[in-house]
Design an enzyme around this catalytic site. Structure first.
Site, mmCIF file in Angstrom:
data_model
loop_
_atom_site.group_PDB
_atom_site.id
_atom_site.type_symbol
_atom_site.label_atom_id
_atom_site.label_comp_id
_atom_site.label_asym_id
_atom_site.label_seq_id
_atom_site.Cartn_x
_atom_site.Cartn_y
_atom_site.Cartn_z
ATOM 1 N N GLY A 157 -17.640 37.562 -29.318
ATOM 2 C CA GLY A 157 -16.847 38.798 -29.341
ATOM 3 C C GLY A 157 -15.404 38.534 -29.735
ATOM 4 O O GLY A 157 -14.838 37.522 -29.341
ATOM 5 N N ARG B 129 -22.289 36.594 -34.306
ATOM 6 C CA ARG B 129 -23.239 35.860 -33.467
ATOM 7 C C ARG B 129 -24.270 35.279 -34.432
ATOM 8 O O ARG B 129 -24.637 35.935 -35.404
ATOM 9 C CB ARG B 129 -23.847 36.797 -32.427
ATOM 10 C CG ARG B 129 -22.744 37.340 -31.509
ATOM 11 C CD ARG B 129 -23.240 37.942 -30.232
ATOM 12 N NE ARG B 129 -22.149 37.965 -29.244
ATOM 13 C CZ ARG B 129 -21.295 38.991 -29.090
ATOM 14 N NH1 ARG B 129 -21.388 40.065 -29.834
ATOM 15 N NH2 ARG B 129 -20.344 38.927 -28.177
ATOM 16 N N ASP C 213 -18.154 31.370 -23.654
ATOM 17 C CA ASP C 213 -19.028 30.273 -23.212
ATOM 18 C C ASP C 213 -20.218 30.035 -24.139
ATOM 19 O O ASP C 213 -20.651 28.894 -24.304
ATOM 20 C CB ASP C 213 -19.456 30.457 -21.743
ATOM 21 C CG ASP C 213 -20.037 31.823 -21.464
ATOM 22 O OD1 ASP C 213 -20.209 32.615 -22.407
ATOM 23 O OD2 ASP C 213 -20.319 32.098 -20.279
ATOM 24 N N THR D 213 -11.603 35.327 -25.148
ATOM 25 C CA THR D 213 -12.473 36.440 -24.722
ATOM 26 C C THR D 213 -11.662 37.364 -23.815
ATOM 27 O O THR D 213 -10.882 36.888 -22.990
ATOM 28 C CB THR D 213 -13.735 35.950 -23.976
ATOM 29 O OG1 THR D 213 -14.276 37.039 -23.220
ATOM 30 C CG2 THR D 213 -13.457 34.808 -23.021
ATOM 31 N N ASP E 267 -12.770 38.944 -21.425
ATOM 32 C CA ASP E 267 -13.398 39.035 -20.103
ATOM 33 C C ASP E 267 -12.813 38.094 -19.050
ATOM 34 O O ASP E 267 -13.096 38.252 -17.864
ATOM 35 C CB ASP E 267 -14.903 38.753 -20.223
ATOM 36 C CG ASP E 267 -15.577 39.689 -21.219
ATOM 37 O OD1 ASP E 267 -15.114 40.835 -21.338
ATOM 38 O OD2 ASP E 267 -16.549 39.272 -21.874
ATOM 39 N N ASP F 81 -13.747 35.203 -18.340
ATOM 40 C CA ASP F 81 -14.879 34.657 -17.577
ATOM 41 C C ASP F 81 -15.166 33.183 -17.888
ATOM 42 O O ASP F 81 -16.306 32.738 -17.825
ATOM 43 C CB ASP F 81 -16.141 35.515 -17.816
ATOM 44 C CG ASP F 81 -16.527 35.574 -19.288
ATOM 45 O OD1 ASP F 81 -15.756 35.095 -20.141
ATOM 46 O OD2 ASP F 81 -17.604 36.107 -19.589
ATOM 47 N N ARG G 273 -18.219 42.286 -19.308
ATOM 48 C CA ARG G 273 -19.591 41.735 -19.191
ATOM 49 C C ARG G 273 -19.978 41.628 -17.723
ATOM 50 O O ARG G 273 -19.899 42.611 -17.007
ATOM 51 C CB ARG G 273 -19.699 40.384 -19.916
ATOM 52 C CG ARG G 273 -19.745 40.564 -21.413
ATOM 53 C CD ARG G 273 -20.448 39.421 -22.107
ATOM 54 N NE ARG G 273 -19.689 38.192 -21.968
ATOM 55 C CZ ARG G 273 -19.937 37.084 -22.643
ATOM 56 N NH1 ARG G 273 -20.940 37.043 -23.502
ATOM 57 N NH2 ARG G 273 -19.209 36.012 -22.473
#
Ligand code: ADP
Length: 319
Positions: free
Chosen positions: A11, A72, A103, A125, A127, A129, A171
């Protein structure tokens, strides 16, 4: 190393361009050549690669998105794809690669490192995360965008005495939700990391209603599930007109904030430094305001603690 590549994968996130710029400039300053690899790992498989000059990264630091495009790539998950990517590197003299992504992209970077092309990952990212880093590029811009949008929703929610259920991205991680929630004074914040029930949310709304409040903001993290259903249930159980709004991909765009630009510049510089020293299979990140690096497998096995204290404070001061 004399020649390296750089790609963005997974992303997109605001600040990726600032990271690309830092990688290119750091490498050129160390007399290394830099190849831009387009559309993530697809570019390595298809040979979609171009040299990046000092001026090719001018005027990009302030723009969201990624000038190298992102994608992707299923093929890269298989041995045949990895071998094609390795071959492209050998044919183009690429001795190491900086991978800017999340990741999933780091798993790919570990696979390619294991096949003899050293890669260094940079957490990019919205996120936040990535466990080994307290911060990921794009996170601050995304939170500021979400905050601005929730503020706008509050205006209309207040005028109509409504409950606004706002779904933010992240996410499976609730970091954007808890930070946006506290910054916007949300009545409730629902995240995947914390148990919740519709009854508790409705009780909180009723409690605040009893003290004179007429409009409500409920921030929901995308990993929780259907925000439309949550709004419907709130309306049924409390009688307060409720609307769900999914902020969506708008949170991924826009000019990166100063925090994202600085983090991208530092991490980009440091990633190149590692390749310059001949180190690969690493991820760079930020801990206690310092740049650190970890083995990719070790980084992927780490677990990030949730911001429990922030979540608790947000709950305690919203009534
Ligand atoms: P992110 O990097 O943001 O987490 P994805 O999970 O979609 O995004 O991963 C981006 C790309 O990284 C994938 O399309 C694929 O090419 C590669 N990738 C993801 N997981 C793996 C894996 N387990 N092994 C090899 N490559 C992977």
């Amino acid at each position: 190393m004399k020649k390296i590549g750089v790609l963005t994968s997974g992303g997109d996130a605001p600040g990726m361009n600032a990271a690309i710029r830092a990688v290119v400039r750091a490498a050129l300053s160390k007399n290394m050549e830099v190849m831009g690899i387009y559309r993530g790992y697809n570019g390595l498989i298809n040979g979609d690669i171009k040299p990046l000059s000092v001026r090719s990264v001018s005027d990009v630091i302030q723009h969201g998105g990624t000038m190298l495009y992102t994608a992707r790539c299923q093929e890269f998950r298989h041995e045949e794809g990895l071998q094609k990517a390795k071959q492209t590197c050998i044919e183009n003299g690429i001795e190491g690669i900086v991978v800017i992504g999340g990741d999933g992209s780091f798993r790919g970077a570990a696979d390619l490192s294991a096949r003899g092309i050293p890669c260094v990952g940079i957490p990019g990212t919205i996120d936040n995360d990535i466990a080994m880093s307290e911060y990921t590029i794009g996170y601050d811009t995304a939170m500021n965008t979400a905050m601005e949008l929730v503020d706008k929703l509050r205006d209309t929610s207040q005028s109509h005495d409504r409950c606004s259920v706002v779904e933010v991205m992240g996410r499976n991680a609730g970091y954007i939700a808890v930070n946006t929630g506290i910054a916007c004074g949300a009545t409730c914040i629902i995240v995947p990391e914390k148990p919740w029930s519709i009854e508790a949310v409705c009780d909180k709304i009723k409690q605040t209603q009893a003290t004179g409040k007429h409009h409500f903001i409920v921030v929901v993290s995308e990993g929780v599930g259907n925000s439309g259903d949550i709004a419907k249930q709130i309306e049924e159980k409390t009688g307060v007109e409720s609307r769900a709004t999914i902020l969506g991909h708008v949170q991924r765009g826009g000019s990166p904030t100063i925090r994202d630009r600085i983090a991208a510049s530092q991490l980009g510089y440091y990633a190149v430094q590692l390749l310059f020293e001949g180190k690969g299979n690493r991820v760079v990140g930020i801990q206690n305001n310092k740049i650190v690096d970890y083995d990719i497998q070790e980084a992927l096995s780490m677990k990030k603690p949730f911001e429990d204290e922030l979540y608790r404070i947000a709950d305690e001061i919203s009534f």
